[in-house]
Motif scaffolding. Sequence first.
Motif, PDB file in Angstrom:
ATOM      1  N   LEU A  80       0.826  -1.196   0.000  1.00 47.47           N
ATOM      2  CA  LEU A  80       0.000   0.000   0.000  1.00 47.47           C
ATOM      3  C   LEU A  80       0.866   1.254   0.000  1.00 47.47           C
ATOM      4  CD1 LEU A  80      -2.611  -1.023   2.739  1.00 47.47           C
ATOM      5  CD2 LEU A  80      -2.850  -1.235   0.257  1.00 47.47           C
ATOM      6  N   LYS A  81       0.561   2.164  -0.894  1.00 45.16           N
ATOM      7  CA  LYS A  81       1.200   3.469  -0.913  1.00 45.16           C
ATOM      8  C   LYS A  81       0.254   4.505  -0.325  1.00 45.16           C
ATOM      9  CE  LYS A  81       4.067   2.649  -5.019  1.00 45.16           C
ATOM     10  NZ  LYS A  81       4.408   3.142  -6.386  1.00 45.16           N
ATOM     11  N   GLU A  82       0.821   5.552   0.272  1.00 44.07           N
ATOM     12  CA  GLU A  82      -0.005   6.606   0.824  1.00 44.07           C
ATOM     13  C   GLU A  82      -0.723   7.370  -0.295  1.00 44.07           C
ATOM     14  OE1 GLU A  82      -0.781   7.729   3.903  1.00 44.07           O
ATOM     15  OE2 GLU A  82       0.275   6.044   4.855  1.00 44.07           O
ATOM     16  N   ILE A  83      -1.995   7.638  -0.082  1.00 51.94           N
ATOM     17  CA  ILE A  83      -2.743   8.455  -1.022  1.00 51.94           C
ATOM     18  C   ILE A  83      -2.175   9.876  -0.999  1.00 51.94           C
ATOM     19  CG2 ILE A  83      -5.017   9.432  -1.546  1.00 51.94           C
ATOM     20  CD1 ILE A  83      -6.240   6.914  -0.293  1.00 51.94           C
ATOM     21  N   GLN A 114      -8.207   9.851 -13.074  1.00 54.51           N
ATOM     22  CA  GLN A 114      -8.875   8.966 -12.110  1.00 54.51           C
ATOM     23  C   GLN A 114      -7.910   8.487 -11.033  1.00 54.51           C
ATOM     24  OE1 GLN A 114     -12.629   7.552 -12.318  1.00 54.51           O
ATOM     25  NE2 GLN A 114     -12.280   9.736 -12.639  1.00 54.51           N
ATOM     26  N   LYS A 115      -7.353   9.456 -10.298  1.00 60.02           N
ATOM     27  CA  LYS A 115      -6.431   9.172  -9.207  1.00 60.02           C
ATOM     28  C   LYS A 115      -6.984   9.737  -7.902  1.00 60.02           C
ATOM     29  CE  LYS A 115      -2.201   9.091 -11.996  1.00 60.02           C
ATOM     30  NZ  LYS A 115      -0.845   9.699 -12.195  1.00 60.02           N
ATOM     31  N   PRO A 116      -6.932   8.973  -6.820  1.00 64.72           N
ATOM     32  CA  PRO A 116      -7.430   9.462  -5.527  1.00 64.72           C
ATOM     33  C   PRO A 116      -6.557  10.586  -4.978  1.00 64.72           C
ATOM     34  CG  PRO A 116      -7.178   7.068  -5.534  1.00 64.72           C
ATOM     35  CD  PRO A 116      -6.464   7.578  -6.738  1.00 64.72           C
ATOM     36  N   VAL A 117      -7.164  11.393  -4.121  1.00 65.78           N
ATOM     37  CA  VAL A 117      -6.420  12.448  -3.429  1.00 65.78           C
ATOM     38  C   VAL A 117      -7.158  12.797  -2.141  1.00 65.78           C
ATOM     39  CG1 VAL A 117      -7.605  14.338  -4.643  1.00 65.78           C
ATOM     40  CG2 VAL A 117      -5.316  14.715  -3.685  1.00 65.78           C
ATOM     41  N   VAL A 118      -6.401  13.178  -1.110  1.00 69.71           N
ATOM     42  CA  VAL A 118      -6.970  13.722   0.119  1.00 69.71           C
ATOM     43  C   VAL A 118      -6.753  15.228   0.106  1.00 69.71           C
ATOM     44  CG1 VAL A 118      -6.863  13.793   2.633  1.00 69.71           C
ATOM     45  CG2 VAL A 118      -6.551  11.616   1.434  1.00 69.71           C
ATOM     46  N   ILE A 119      -7.838  15.987   0.307  1.00 68.06           N
ATOM     47  CA  ILE A 119      -7.756  17.448   0.390  1.00 68.06           C
ATOM     48  C   ILE A 119      -7.968  17.816   1.860  1.00 68.06           C
ATOM     49  CG2 ILE A 119      -8.502  19.624  -0.617  1.00 68.06           C
ATOM     50  CD1 ILE A 119      -9.937  17.974  -2.794  1.00 68.06           C
ATOM     51  N   HIS A 121       0.087 -10.017  -3.950  1.00 64.28           N
ATOM     52  CA  HIS A 121       0.326  -9.396  -5.255  1.00 64.28           C
ATOM     53  C   HIS A 121      -0.486  -8.127  -5.461  1.00 64.28           C
ATOM     54  CE1 HIS A 121       2.401 -13.095  -6.405  1.00 64.28           C
ATOM     55  NE2 HIS A 121       1.368 -13.764  -5.913  1.00 64.28           N
ATOM     56  N   ALA A 122      -1.433  -7.854  -4.578  1.00 70.16           N
ATOM     57  CA  ALA A 122      -2.314  -6.697  -4.747  1.00 70.16           C
ATOM     58  C   ALA A 122      -1.574  -5.406  -4.410  1.00 70.16           C
ATOM     59  CB  ALA A 122      -3.545  -6.841  -3.858  1.00 70.16           C
ATOM     60  N   LYS A 123      -1.797  -4.384  -5.214  1.00 63.26           N
ATOM     61  CA  LYS A 123      -1.164  -3.081  -5.002  1.00 63.26           C
ATOM     62  C   LYS A 123      -2.251  -2.031  -4.836  1.00 63.26           C
ATOM     63  CE  LYS A 123       2.972  -4.320  -7.621  1.00 63.26           C
ATOM     64  NZ  LYS A 123       3.845  -3.991  -8.776  1.00 63.26           N
ATOM     65  N   GLY A 124      -2.243  -1.380  -3.682  1.00 61.73           N
ATOM     66  CA  GLY A 124      -3.306  -0.428  -3.382  1.00 61.73           C
ATOM     67  C   GLY A 124      -2.796   0.845  -2.745  1.00 61.73           C
ATOM     68  N   LEU A 125      -3.722   1.558  -2.118  1.00 57.72           N
ATOM     69  CA  LEU A 125      -3.452   2.858  -1.517  1.00 57.72           C
ATOM     70  C   LEU A 125      -4.083   2.912  -0.131  1.00 57.72           C
ATOM     71  CD1 LEU A 125      -4.405   4.883  -4.693  1.00 57.72           C
ATOM     72  CD2 LEU A 125      -2.087   4.757  -3.771  1.00 57.72           C
TER      73      LEU A 125
END
Length: 289
Positions: free
Chosen positions: A5-8, A27-32, A200-204
Amino acid sequence: MKLQLKEIPRVRNINKADFIKHYYKPQKPVVIERFIEDWPAFSKWNLDYMKAVAGEKTVPLYDDRPVSHSDGFNEPHAKMNMGDYIDLLKKEPTRYRIFLWNILKEVPQLRQDFSYPNLGISFMKGLPMLFFGGKNSYTFMHYDIDLANIFHFHFEGKKEVILFDQSQNKHLYKVPFSLITREDIDFSNPDFNQWPALKHAKGLVTELNHGEVLYIPEGYWHYMKYVTPGFSMSLRSIAKRPKNLGKALYNIFIMRHLDNFMRRLKGQRWIDWKNAQAIAKTHNHIKNL
């Protein structure tokens, strides 16, 4: 071993042009982080305020029990007055959550406390939904039936969110004819011996604090765990990509009704078959990696 998991990404604030260019179009997530400090909700919305304005309302409650063939679509597991539920949240950990509670319908005055963001997209203005949960309660990993763009505003406390995009389906033990993964997977601390494909899963991942908003793009899987008692509001924008809009229409008008028909026809055997298929298909895929 942990999930990959990478940080959003996070931004302090954002304008319409930058949101469209850097997050909506790709289509990429972001925290505001500081997006709603001018909303009355930013200073007013906490559990005590919700108890004051909605304490007498009867609310639907859901827990983390596995899906049963006898369950109706989004059928609650219990009901309680909002005031009693908030007292329970503050008193002790509970698995009970409020899910998809329409504030326009139930407490119209709350509409005065927020505004729809000016980010260059259209919102479904009849569907602002609230979600509440106690410490360590969580939602199963799932994606939404309409594959909408979601803006998830968090209030009071902290909330952990894990996301995967649709390209990760083959690693997630997706249950066929549904919008969930296997419900017995603990995405906060998965057992890789039991669920080896998750390696194998890659997420955020991120942790939301009071007043922060998470943008979740179309069709993203999301798992949410309340680190402390709190609540969130989601605003939605219809899926724009033709492929996702097609999937949404299929889910709403075909898949949901087919699944309900098979539950009535085969009962628990249908649920058990789907859960077995989630394992078989996923493990068959990783054998071919």
